[in-house]
Design a protein around this motif. Structure first.
Motif, mmCIF file in Angstrom:
data_model
loop_
_atom_site.group_PDB
_atom_site.id
_atom_site.type_symbol
_atom_site.label_atom_id
_atom_site.label_comp_id
_atom_site.label_asym_id
_atom_site.label_seq_id
_atom_site.Cartn_x
_atom_site.Cartn_y
_atom_site.Cartn_z
ATOM 1 N N UNK A 299 0.790 -1.229 0.000
ATOM 2 C CA UNK A 299 0.000 0.000 0.000
ATOM 3 C C UNK A 299 0.821 1.277 0.000
ATOM 4 N N UNK A 300 2.124 1.170 -0.311
ATOM 5 C CA UNK A 300 2.963 2.378 -0.318
ATOM 6 C C UNK A 300 3.231 2.848 -1.737
ATOM 7 N N UNK A 301 3.151 4.156 -1.907
ATOM 8 C CA UNK A 301 3.507 4.742 -3.189
ATOM 9 C C UNK A 301 5.031 4.690 -3.339
ATOM 10 N N UNK A 302 5.549 4.371 -4.541
ATOM 11 C CA UNK A 302 7.014 4.312 -4.708
ATOM 12 C C UNK A 302 7.726 5.588 -4.274
ATOM 13 N N UNK A 303 7.078 6.740 -4.441
ATOM 14 C CA UNK A 303 7.761 7.991 -4.069
ATOM 15 C C UNK A 303 7.919 8.129 -2.553
ATOM 16 N N UNK A 304 7.164 7.348 -1.782
ATOM 17 C CA UNK A 304 7.409 7.341 -0.332
ATOM 18 C C UNK A 304 8.783 6.731 -0.067
ATOM 19 N N UNK A 305 9.150 5.728 -0.877
ATOM 20 C CA UNK A 305 10.494 5.143 -0.723
ATOM 21 C C UNK A 305 11.564 6.139 -1.188
#
Ligand code: AMP
Ligand code: ZN
Length: 474
Positions: A299-305
């Protein structure tokens, strides 16, 4: 606005150095790319996020930049030195596929992750197997003075160049212990330039050469491709710190041999530190590993990484935990939320966002200190004195440097559905509308029942959330 001189840490001189391009009309950067025998884990992607930040900062400073990333589809053995099997051959055998199918699949997966992380694609993806003829030419040129032939192939004599291994930190302990003995090698650090196919054994990937049928050693490709596509000496060579120990010292030795000079091929050698988890350095040898898709499935957007990586300076070790990722995702949501608000703000009174851009410049000019740039971004967004148009213009500059796509990212984008979620976003919205009506009707039993039903489906209703999120997936 780009008034602060850029300084970068050079692993070769072990110091922070002022940076000036060799040719200001084209700065040239080479990044060691993935070995496409498997997916890249999020630690590997940290290396490409770092190289991307470097490229973005160089362009921000006003220098047009040619960035090359290679695709390693041959030669990288299961140890970084000369022992073990070729990683590609091994993966192909394990998956009963051809090497070419394996390479195509993992190259595509890598490029997909690059796009999802908003990494600027390089000027060229140079593929090792497209450069076999050039590798043979290069090897023929250095062979007479720097190489010797033994049963298993052509080897580079590491004592034939001055100061071999000066880049490495641990060559005398960890580095050397990773170099497995190959019978007939003159010195432990000597490495394969060309590996002959063993008698009676046919490899999937092999080519004819003056040293018999076989395949190039891994280190050769980067010297050859950087020379061909950028020219030696070029400005900056990057990779993870593991490359500082064997791969890059070997590239440097080859470059010195090729130019018959002391030149290492690149002015500055830069290395990102590792992404670690509780078990230590993230690696692929342990079976299960974290790839970007695992974060998206949760459920995480790649840009959070991407934001998580920007929160650490590239030379610091960064620990990955799900809590750290959740905190970065929350920070990203707050940014998006604040930007949505200011788009409708009344005109402010301040002149321009120049002071913020200067602070951004100061931070990233100091060896890419992205952690210091993030609070500047937050301050700028929150500055009510700035007219919305100025804040949006400044945001575009922050996006160019940090790559967070905040000018276009919406709350809806950030609501990534976990792979195991059972309800669609529309169905959730419909149930929330029912619940709202139940509350208007003062039917609290029904409202609570809907809340419980959603909770059972992994959806947490967030009444009165200060950030205005109606629900989140748990
Ligand atoms: P590979 O596909 O193994 O050649 O690795 C691709 C890039 O990832 C190289 O620059 C490595 O140095 C880098 N790398 C490998 N493991 C990590 C890690 N845990 N954290 C950061 N970078 C890494
Ligand atoms: Zn390389």
């Amino acid at each position: 606005m780009t008034s602060t001189p850029l300084t970068l840490y050079n692993s070769l001189s072990r110091s922070i150095e002022p940076f000036q391009p060799i040719d200001p009309s084209l700065t040239r950067v080479y990044t060691c790319g993935p070995t496409v025998y498997n997916y890249q884990h999020i630690g590997n992607m940290r290396a490409f996020l770092f190289a991307d930040t470097l490229g973005r900062v160089l362009r921000w400073k006003g220098w047009p930049t040619k960035h090359i990333i290679n695709i390693t589809d041959v030669g990288h053995l299961t140890s970084d030195a000369d022992a073990g099997d070729d990683k590609m051959e091994k993966a192909a055998a394990a998956q009963a596929k051809s090497i070419w199918e394996i390479a195509a699949h993992y190259t595509d997966a890598f490029k997909h992750d690059v796009a999802r992380l908003n990494i600027v694609p390089p000027a060229e993806w140079t593929v090792a197997t497209d450069h076999i003829a050039q590798m043979i030419d290069f090897a023929e040129k250095i062979a007479p003075e720097h190489c010797y032939e033994i049963e298993s192939g052509l080897y580079f004599d590491s004592t034939s160049v001055p100061d071999y291994g000066r880049l490495a930190r641990t060559i005398s302990d960890e580095g050397e212990s990773r170099i497995d003995p190959v019978s007939g090698k003159r010195h432990p650090q000597d490495f394969a330039i060309w590996r002959k196919s063993p008698e009676g054994e046919q490899r999937q990937m092999e080519w004819d050469s003056p040293w018999g049928r076989g395949a190039p050693g891994w280190h050769l490709e980067c010297s050859v491709m950087s020379h061909q596509h950028l020219g030696h000496p070029f400005d900056i060579h990057t990779g993870g710190i593991d490359h500082r120990e064997i791969h890059h010292p070997n590239e440097i030795a080859q470059n010195q041999a090729f130019c018959s000079c002391g030149d290492s091929g690149a002015r500055i050698w830069m290395h990102n530190n590792f992404l670690v988890d509780r078990g230590g350095k993230m690696s692929k040898s342990t079976g299960e590993f974290l790839k970007l898709q695992v974060l998206v499935d949760a459920g995480y957007h790649p840009l959070a990484y991407r934001l998580l990586c920007l929160q650490a300076q590239y030379r610091s070790e960064l620990e990955f935990t799900w809590d750290n990722l959740a905190a970065a995702a929350k920070r990203l949501k707050r940014l998006v939320q604040a930007i949505e608000h200011f788009r409708t703000d009344e005109a402010g009174t301040a002149d321009s966002a120049t002071a913020y851009l200067m602070r951004l410049d100061e931070a990233v000019s100091d060896d890419l200190a992205t952690p210091r740039a993030l609070p500047v971004l937050e301050d700028m967004i929150a500055d009510k004195r700035l007219p919305a148009a100025d804040r949006l213009a400044a945001l575009a500059a922050f996006d160019a440097v940090l790559g967070l796509e905040l000018s276009t990212l919406t709350r809806a984008d950030l609501r990534v559905r976990p792979a195991n979620a059972t309800l669609t976003a529309d169905a959730i919205d419909a149930r929330l509308a029912d619940r709202k009506q139940a509350r208007i009707d003062k039917d609290f039993a029904r409202s609570d029942a809907i809340r419980d039903e959603l909770a059972a489906a992994g959806v947490e209703v967030m009444d009165g959330d200060p950030l205005g999120w109606d629900w989140k997936l748990t």
